[in-house]
Motif scaffolding. Structure first.
Motif, PDB file in Angstrom:
ATOM      1  N   ASP A  54     -43.000  55.887  24.806  1.00 39.34           N
ATOM      2  CA  ASP A  54     -43.511  56.990  25.610  1.00 39.34           C
ATOM      3  C   ASP A  54     -42.479  58.119  25.580  1.00 39.34           C
ATOM      4  N   LEU A  55     -42.936  59.353  25.494  1.00 37.78           N
ATOM      5  CA  LEU A  55     -41.987  60.468  25.419  1.00 37.78           C
ATOM      6  C   LEU A  55     -41.421  60.853  26.779  1.00 37.78           C
ATOM      7  N   GLY A  56     -42.230  60.745  27.832  1.00 36.38           N
ATOM      8  CA  GLY A  56     -41.778  61.172  29.150  1.00 36.38           C
ATOM      9  C   GLY A  56     -41.106  60.056  29.913  1.00 36.38           C
ATOM     10  N   LEU A  57     -39.814  59.851  29.702  1.00 34.36           N
ATOM     11  CA  LEU A  57     -39.069  58.792  30.376  1.00 34.36           C
ATOM     12  C   LEU A  57     -38.229  59.371  31.514  1.00 34.36           C
ATOM     13  N   PRO A  58     -37.946  58.587  32.556  1.00 34.99           N
ATOM     14  CA  PRO A  58     -37.261  59.133  33.733  1.00 34.99           C
ATOM     15  C   PRO A  58     -35.824  59.567  33.489  1.00 34.99           C
ATOM     16  N   ASP A  59     -35.138  58.936  32.529  1.00 34.14           N
ATOM     17  CA  ASP A  59     -33.717  59.238  32.331  1.00 34.14           C
ATOM     18  C   ASP A  59     -33.427  59.990  31.040  1.00 34.14           C
ATOM     19  N   LEU A 110     -37.992  61.950  22.533  1.00 34.00           N
ATOM     20  CA  LEU A 110     -37.530  62.611  21.307  1.00 34.00           C
ATOM     21  C   LEU A 110     -36.031  62.411  21.114  1.00 34.00           C
ATOM     22  N   SER A 111     -35.287  62.555  22.212  1.00 33.89           N
ATOM     23  CA  SER A 111     -33.832  62.373  22.145  1.00 33.89           C
ATOM     24  C   SER A 111     -33.482  60.931  21.804  1.00 33.89           C
TER      25      SER A 111
END
Length: 228
Positions: free
Chosen positions: A51-56, A60-61
């Motif tokens: 998933d691209l939207g991670l909390p930390d 992409l990074s």
């Protein structure tokens, strides 16, 4: 196959784990980039669903970091970002595929198969036929339809894969090891009983349709018996 699922949404994460496990895959989950990085570095996985939207961090990074460290395991990005620019960015950072949420689980399975085929060794067994007809059994692999006489037999993707493998060469004995490799892409693992579980499910479903066809050749493996 061992799959690492990196997803911070617990609902989506659980659905993915349950669905992939039902298809016979071993699934490890991570809810953030830090945990995912440590798990990926272990080298224990055949595929990463990210998933691209991670909390930390941003997926992409994480992908860029892994690729810079020589991580060659296939990565499929799962995200709600559907802009062309986002897809291009994901692929350029090192993803092998990019799937936009919401998506059909069947499409995810198909994309997983496609990504793994790209990295498969050059010398592979001959492709299995898309259509198999044996007595009352008919397999239409493209349509994912199996019938015994006039009755449709509902099978999961992996159940269908096992049946197609056996039925494509009736009377040939397939060892547990070969079934494990051909259907799941796994090497021998004495702790897994995936093959036995799926053979049992197939027998039960075929028997319910009035067909006794899969024979256990003790000490050797399994074969499809012509006739019922």
């Amino acid at each position: 196959m061992n799959i690492l699922v990196v997803e911070d949404d617990p609902g989506i994460r659980d659905v993915l784990k349950r669905g992939l496990s039902d298809e016979g895959h071993a699934v490890t989950t991570a809810m953030n980039a830090c945990t995912a990085l440590a798990a990926a570095r272990s080298g224990a996985h055949d595929l990463l669903l990210l998933d691209l939207g991670l909390p930390d961090s941003d997926g992409l990074s994480l992908t860029r970091t892994l690729r810079a460290q020589g991580f060659e395991t296939p990565i499929i990005m799962l995200t709600a970002r559907d802009a062309v620019e986002d897809r291009i960015a994901g692929l350029r950072q090192g993803a092998d595929d990019y799937l936009v949420k919401p998506f059909a689980f069947g499409e995810l399975l198909a994309r997983i198969d496609a990504v793994l085929r790209r990295g498969a060794p050059a010398h592979q067994p001959a492709p299995l036929p898309d259509t198999v007809v044996l007595d009352r059994l008919a397999i239409d692999y493209m349509r994912k339809v199996v019938t015994v006489g006039d009755a449709i037999v509902p099978l999961t993707v992996k159940e269908l894969d096992v049946l197609r493998l056996l039925a494509a060469e009736p009377l040939r004995i397939f060892s547990r090891h070969e079934i494990l490799q051909r259907v799941w892409g796994l090497n021998e693992d004495p702790l897994t009983n995936i093959v036995e579980v799926y053979i049992s499910r197939l027998r039960r479903k075929l028997r319910a349709a009035g067909l006794e066809a899969i024979d256990n050749v003790r000490g050797f493996g399994y074969r499809y018996e012509v006739g019922d």
